[in-house]
Design a protein around this motif. Structure first.
Motif, PDB file in Angstrom:
ATOM      1  N   LEU A  67       0.906  -1.137   0.008  1.00  9.62           N
ATOM      2  CA  LEU A  67      -0.018   0.117  -0.040  1.00  9.62           C
ATOM      3  C   LEU A  67       0.854   1.198  -0.090  1.00  9.62           C
ATOM      4  O   LEU A  67       0.548   2.401  -0.851  1.00  9.62           O
ATOM      5  N   ARG A  68       2.007   1.332   0.818  1.00  7.74           N
ATOM      6  CA  ARG A  68       2.872   2.368   0.985  1.00  7.74           C
ATOM      7  C   ARG A  68       3.453   2.428  -0.473  1.00  7.74           C
ATOM      8  O   ARG A  68       3.620   3.905  -1.010  1.00  7.74           O
TER       9      ARG A  68
ATOM     10  N   LEU B 140       3.382   6.041  -2.699  1.00  7.32           N
ATOM     11  CA  LEU B 140       4.435   6.756  -3.118  1.00  7.32           C
ATOM     12  C   LEU B 140       4.934   6.989  -4.537  1.00  7.32           C
ATOM     13  O   LEU B 140       5.364   7.705  -5.068  1.00  7.32           O
ATOM     14  N   SER B 141       4.475   5.786  -5.085  1.00  7.64           N
ATOM     15  CA  SER B 141       4.778   5.676  -6.464  1.00  7.64           C
ATOM     16  C   SER B 141       3.619   6.274  -7.435  1.00  7.64           C
ATOM     17  O   SER B 141       3.894   6.103  -8.718  1.00  7.64           O
ATOM     18  N   GLY B 142       2.943   6.785  -6.786  1.00  5.00           N
ATOM     19  CA  GLY B 142       1.708   7.465  -7.730  1.00  5.00           C
ATOM     20  C   GLY B 142       0.881   6.475  -8.316  1.00  5.00           C
ATOM     21  O   GLY B 142       0.194   7.057  -9.460  1.00  5.00           O
ATOM     22  N   TYR B 143       0.570   5.391  -7.548  1.00  6.60           N
ATOM     23  CA  TYR B 143      -0.145   4.405  -8.272  1.00  6.60           C
ATOM     24  C   TYR B 143      -1.801   5.095  -8.389  1.00  6.60           C
ATOM     25  O   TYR B 143      -2.792   4.648  -9.114  1.00  6.60           O
TER      26      TYR B 143
ATOM     27  N   ARG C 220      -5.416  -4.952  -2.868  1.00 10.97           N
ATOM     28  CA  ARG C 220      -6.896  -5.201  -2.629  1.00 10.97           C
ATOM     29  C   ARG C 220      -7.142  -5.445  -1.059  1.00 10.97           C
ATOM     30  O   ARG C 220      -8.161  -5.086  -0.636  1.00 10.97           O
ATOM     31  N   ALA C 221      -6.383  -6.077  -0.478  1.00  7.87           N
ATOM     32  CA  ALA C 221      -6.576  -6.788   0.663  1.00  7.87           C
ATOM     33  C   ALA C 221      -6.347  -5.569   1.832  1.00  7.87           C
ATOM     34  O   ALA C 221      -7.226  -5.383   2.794  1.00  7.87           O
ATOM     35  N   ALA C 222      -5.364  -4.885   1.384  1.00  6.14           N
ATOM     36  CA  ALA C 222      -4.915  -3.789   2.226  1.00  6.14           C
ATOM     37  C   ALA C 222      -5.949  -2.433   2.258  1.00  6.14           C
ATOM     38  O   ALA C 222      -6.384  -1.829   3.237  1.00  6.14           O
ATOM     39  N   GLN C 223      -6.538  -2.401   0.832  1.00  9.83           N
ATOM     40  CA  GLN C 223      -7.594  -1.407   0.716  1.00  9.83           C
ATOM     41  C   GLN C 223      -8.724  -1.854   1.581  1.00  9.83           C
ATOM     42  O   GLN C 223      -9.263  -0.613   1.870  1.00  9.83           O
ATOM     43  N   SER C 224      -9.127  -2.976   1.392  1.00  5.96           N
ATOM     44  CA  SER C 224     -10.234  -3.539   2.153  1.00  5.96           C
ATOM     45  C   SER C 224     -10.250  -3.249   3.476  1.00  5.96           C
ATOM     46  O   SER C 224     -11.128  -2.685   4.214  1.00  5.96           O
ATOM     47  N   LYS C 225      -9.131  -3.226   4.178  1.00 10.93           N
ATOM     48  CA  LYS C 225      -8.882  -3.292   5.795  1.00 10.93           C
ATOM     49  C   LYS C 225      -9.065  -1.650   6.043  1.00 10.93           C
ATOM     50  O   LYS C 225      -9.428  -1.403   6.989  1.00 10.93           O
TER      51      LYS C 225
END
Length: 234
Positions: A180-181, A185-188, A216-221
């Motif tokens: 996620l980080r 940082l990469s502008g995704y 996807r798992a990180a965004q969900s959390k």
């Protein structure tokens, strides 16, 4: 019955000055007169380090040209331009100050340089001898000096800046946080997108489907924590 509050154990923080021109960030600041600061450090599964540095007051092409001639840097790219400097992504496969600290068990907190003088701040866990950290650092980076040792109260890791961030970081696995980080940082998440999923995955040394799965798992959390908290406050 009296309930005792948990006692916070102080942590040891050390500060070192580095003038070793073999350190890329020191040499870059000396030869281009730039200001450079480490924004994020991620230990990849293959042993390489993924580093994000912000660089001010020097053209991006000068940074990339110097990085291309640096044997310790396997990959380098400009992630984004900004009014407060440019953000660069480096995959480091050779010796560097952050790798030295990691080898001793110390934790990097801050790395910066200006005018050929670097500043490194790290915390040393209780089970690690400060003297060992300092001696190892000065052996590997001869032109360096131990400046200070101080005791600090326990605080959230460097990656967190508020209680909310701490809670979110605690809910994520280490790999989910790194993905996620890195994406951020990469502008995704920027529009237009500054880095594709494949580029983010390559930076972390993982497959693109693995990156997408962790993201996807990180965004969900994160969304669950955000919106569940919003519901509880109503």
């Amino acid at each position: 019955m009296t309930v005792q509050e948990p006692v916070e154990t102080p942590i040891t923080e050390i500060e070192l000055e580095v003038r070793d021109r073999n350190c890329f960030f020191v040499r870059l600041s000396a030869e281009t007169d730039c200001l450079i600061r480490l924004e994020e450090l991620i230990h990849r599964a293959d042993g390489d380090l993924l580093q994000y540095f912000s660089v001010r007051e020097t053209p991006p092409e000068d940074v990339l040209d110097m990085a291309a001639s640096e044997s310790a840097i396997a990959e380098a790219r400009l992630v984004r331009n900004g009014p407060d400097g440019n953000l660069f992504q480096f995959v480091v496969s050779g010796p560097c100050v952050t790798a030295t600290l990691a080898d001793t068990g110390a934790i990097t907190r801050d790395v910066s340089a200006a005018g050929g003088v670097g500043r490194v701040v790290a915390t040393v866990p209780a089970h690690v001898a400060v003297r060992t950290v300092v001696e190892t650092f000065r052996t590997r980076h001869p032109d360096s000096e131990f400046l200070a040792k101080r005791e600090r109260d326990q605080s959230p890791p460097v990656r967190t800046k508020s209680g909310v961030h701490t809670i979110l970081a605690d809910r994520l696995t280490e790999k989910q946080y790194e993905v996620l980080r890195t994406a951020y940082l990469s502008g995704y998440f920027a529009w237009p997108r500054e880095s594709a999923a494949q580029e983010c995955a390559d930076a972390l040394g993982i497959a693109q489907p693995t990156f997408s799965q962790h993201l996807r798992a990180a965004q969900s959390k994160v969304f669950t924590a955000l919106f569940d908290a919003a519901v509880d406050d109503t």
